[in-house]
Design a protein around this motif. Structure first.
Motif, mmCIF file in Angstrom:
data_model
loop_
_atom_site.group_PDB
_atom_site.id
_atom_site.type_symbol
_atom_site.label_atom_id
_atom_site.label_comp_id
_atom_site.label_asym_id
_atom_site.label_seq_id
_atom_site.Cartn_x
_atom_site.Cartn_y
_atom_site.Cartn_z
ATOM 1 N N LEU A 77 3.667 13.106 7.046
ATOM 2 C CA LEU A 77 3.389 12.981 8.476
ATOM 3 C C LEU A 77 2.010 12.363 8.710
ATOM 4 O O LEU A 77 1.843 11.525 9.611
ATOM 5 N N SER A 78 1.014 12.740 7.904
ATOM 6 C CA SER A 78 -0.325 12.160 8.050
ATOM 7 C C SER A 78 -0.312 10.662 7.765
ATOM 8 O O SER A 78 -0.875 9.864 8.523
ATOM 9 N N LEU A 79 0.340 10.273 6.666
ATOM 10 C CA LEU A 79 0.407 8.852 6.322
ATOM 11 C C LEU A 79 1.209 8.061 7.342
ATOM 12 O O LEU A 79 0.876 6.903 7.656
ATOM 13 N N PHE A 80 2.259 8.675 7.873
ATOM 14 C CA PHE A 80 3.067 7.972 8.874
ATOM 15 C C PHE A 80 2.242 7.705 10.128
ATOM 16 O O PHE A 80 2.312 6.616 10.711
ATOM 17 N N GLY A 81 1.461 8.702 10.558
ATOM 18 C CA GLY A 81 0.615 8.492 11.726
ATOM 19 C C GLY A 81 -0.455 7.448 11.481
ATOM 20 O O GLY A 81 -0.794 6.656 12.367
#
Length: 447
Positions: A77-81
């Motif tokens: 989720l962090s990398l996607f954001g």
């Protein structure tokens, strides 16, 4: 969080693995977009749903431990954001931690309530589990809305205080990981469909999970109060700065008035001299004298056309004062119509910057004093550049620090930055505004 576990038939696979995972993924990416002030398109939703499916499949087939699966989802989720939504890494990571922590705490509460209901009232039924999952999604959505409401002023400079928010939330997340890893978070049934009683008292787990939920939102509430306190402090600083600006403006106006009155008082004498030159046929001397009068008149004002009427008045006054003090002024400021920058914010930036530049140039120096003001517009970026001469032996003037703080506050309001470059004989101030992002933020707020 990916929902995996014991699948009983195709209905369980379609609902729990496909539909429920997709709904929870939609909630997570929606929250991340709102928290980081990014517009999430349909393909962002679709892409993250595929990521969640992949993580759930990996967890199912590798039988990954619960903390490991949570860590994978947190990283994803962090990398996607960061990569897909182009949000700053710190903001993306903090929103991902908050989103997953809320998701797990809420899911744990309803899972424990389901366990208690199955133990005391009902045998294991898929219908009851489906109803519980619907309540989970509703509670997660409500919790996300509450968190966004409390943190609505996060456009203020919050990254310097981000650890105050993240450390307690990380602690809550670690506690929940330990609870889930030790006692599990799934319903266990035997071959006859009868639920096996858990080793740990469900009521104890429920109390722990409710306490974790309350602690989580207590941290968010405290952080909300911190942001409000910071905003109040900034408003007080700006008010103090405005008082200082008004005091300086009154003094400058008095000086300009005295110069204008002196010029007007001597005007009759100037006309007499000109008339004498013309009557005696000394036309060349009359033209030279008239040129001197024109120069004196020009020194009483410094016209500046920026495209913004209010800013024109401000700069005409302040740059006129600088011109009278012998400062060589070069102004090529143009304000784009579509910048969405408030007039008051523009005045705060230019008023403080020009005042500080004039103070720096007013020192006794044998070198020529100068001030250069210009703006650059490239796509969604708008840059204000102000350069002025200075000396190493300049003592900082009282109030100049407050002025720079006010400029930084305005820049951060528009998600921009302030860069200061100090040389031995020069000072450069660069103020960057991200006006395209500000337009998107205004659109999101209005919708």
């Amino acid at each position: 969080m990916p929902i995996t576990g014991l699948f009983i038939g195709w209905f369980d696979f379609i609902y729990f693995f496909c539909i429920l995972n997709a709904c929870l993924a939609l909630l997570e990416i929606w929250f991340l977009g709102r928290f980081t002030i990014r517009i999430v398109k349909w393909y962002h939703f679709a892409g993250y749903i595929l990521v969640i499916y992949l993580l759930a499949a990996i967890e199912l087939f590798t039988r990954a431990a619960f903390p490991a699966s949570t860590l994978l989802e947190l990283v994803a989720l962090s990398l996607f954001g960061w990569l897909a939504l182009k949000s700053p890494p710190a903001s993306s990571a903090s929103s991902a931690i908050l989103a997953i922590c809320i998701m797990q705490v809420v899911n744990g509460i309803f899972q424990t309530l389901l366990n208690i209901a199955l133990t005391l009232l009902f045998p294991y039924t898929t219908v009851l589990t489906v109803i519980s999952s619907l309540f989970v999604m509703a509670a997660v959505f409500f919790s996300y809305q509450l968190a966004l409401k409390w943190l609505k002023d996060r456009k203020l400079p919050m990254l310097r205080y981000i650890l105050i928010l993240l450390l307690p939330i990380l602690f809550v997340l670690l506690v929940m990981q330990q609870v889930f890893a030790t006692y599990g978070n799934t319903v266990t049934v035997n071959s006859e469909g009868t639920r096996i009683l858990p080793v740990v008292n469900d009521w104890t787990m429920l109390i722990i999970q409710i306490a974790a939920y309350l602690c989580l939102f207590a941290v968010l509430f405290a952080y909300k109060k911190l942001l409000e306190s910071f905003a109040l402090q900034m408003r007080n600083t700006l008010l103090e700065q405005q008082v200082s600006i008004q005091t300086n403006s009154v003094q400058d106006m008095q000086m300009r008035y005295e110069l204008t009155r002196t010029f007007r008082h001597d005007l009759n004498g100037h006309w007499t001299v000109l008339s004498g030159f013309l009557k005696t046929g000394q036309n060349q001397k009359a033209l030279e004298y008239l040129g001197k009068l024109t120069t004196m008149s020009d020194q009483l004002s410094f016209p500046c056309q920026t495209g913004n009427a209010i800013l024109d008045i401000l700069l005409t006054n302040k740059l006129g004062i600088a011109h009278q003090k012998g400062i060589n002024v070069d102004c090529t400021v143009k304000i784009p119509d579509s910048s969405n920058i408030d007039d008051i914010d523009l005045c705060i930036v230019f008023s403080n910057a020009v005042d500080n530049a004039v103070k720096a140039c007013s020192s006794e120096s044998k070198t020529p004093q100068y001030m250069i003001l210009k703006t650059v517009r490239k796509g969604g970026f708008f840059m204000i550049e102000i350069e002025n001469s200075r000396s190493d032996d300049i003592v900082p003037v009282k109030g100049s620090g407050i002025g720079l703080q006010s400029i930084k506050a305005v820049a951060e309001k528009y998600h921009g930055t302030v860069d200061v470059e100090k040389g031995p004989n020069s000072f450069r101030l660069n103020v960057l505004f991200i006006i395209s992002q500000q337009s998107e933020y205004i659109s999101m707020q209005s919708s």
